[in-house]
Design an enzyme around this catalytic site. Structure first.
Site: not given
Length: 220
Positions: A71, A122, A126, A158, A196-199
């Protein structure tokens, strides 16, 4: 000297973690197994690790595979370090490095990696930010030569627009697509999926997870 902010304290702790954090990773290009892991196991990397839930669980469940968490932001990687240090067993098959993905060729040699994970990176929605998307043609052409023959790039998101964009890039570049779905949890890949946590957060709210897999079918 005043008290350091917690972010800085976390970064310092990460940088001082000789067990998990690799300082000056460019020194080990082509030598990760020989000098860092000291075995001949396959190497899998996650680019854009974030809090590290995914790669932590992968390493925990697959002791015969070497994992590298990547990262750009050390403060975020410190959260993965917390998981590793609080784990009841010491994991010797995972390392952490902090680099910008555009410099990944300085870190790994051709055919050194078996799999690359791009999990919920990310989408840069745009149009004028397309150059930052990790699935644009520049980045995919950067990643693929690092893979062994038949090595894989696994991408999850997502964001349907980002998925469709990534699918188009793969097709326009004639990359070898081995899997693509707009509903991961209804597919054959659901059984072995690690969230993942986000998932977990967004799938629990009803969002569908998209996934595509690209294979390196070009011998180096």
């Amino acid at each position: 000297m005043g008290r350091l902010r917690k972010d800085y304290q976390d970064e310092l702790r990460l940088f001082n973690s000789q067990e998990f954090y690799v300082l000056n990773p460019n020194q080990y290009k082509g030598l990760w197994n020989q000098q860092i892991f000291k075995n001949n196991n396959n190497i899998e990397i996650e680019v854009g690790t974030g809090k590290g839930t995914f790669i932590f669980n992968k390493a925990l469940k697959n002791k015969n595979i070497n994992f590298i968490a990547i990262d750009k932001y050390p403060t975020i990687l410190a959260k993965l370090l917390n998981k590793l240090e609080s784990c009841s067993e010491t994991l010797t098959n995972i390392k952490i490095i902090s680099i910008d993905a555009k410099n990944i060729n300085d870190i790994f040699d051709k055919s050194e990696i078996s799999k690359i994970y791009l999990n919920f990176v990310d989408p840069w929605p745009k149009t004028h930010h397309e150059k930052f998307r990790l699935t644009n043609s520049f980045y995919l052409n950067l990643f693929l030569p690092l893979l062994k023959q038949d090595g894989l790039i696994e991408f999850k998101t997502d964001n349907l627009n980002f998925f469709n964009y990534s699918l188009s890039v793969a097709r326009e570049n004639s990359f070898c697509l081995t899997f693509a779905t707009k509903n991961l949890y209804s597919s054959a890949h659901a059984k072995d999926n690690i969230q993942t946590e986000y998932e977990r957060k967004w799938s629990n709210r009803g969002y569908k997870i998209n996934k595509l897999v690209i294979k390196n079918n070009i011998s180096q």
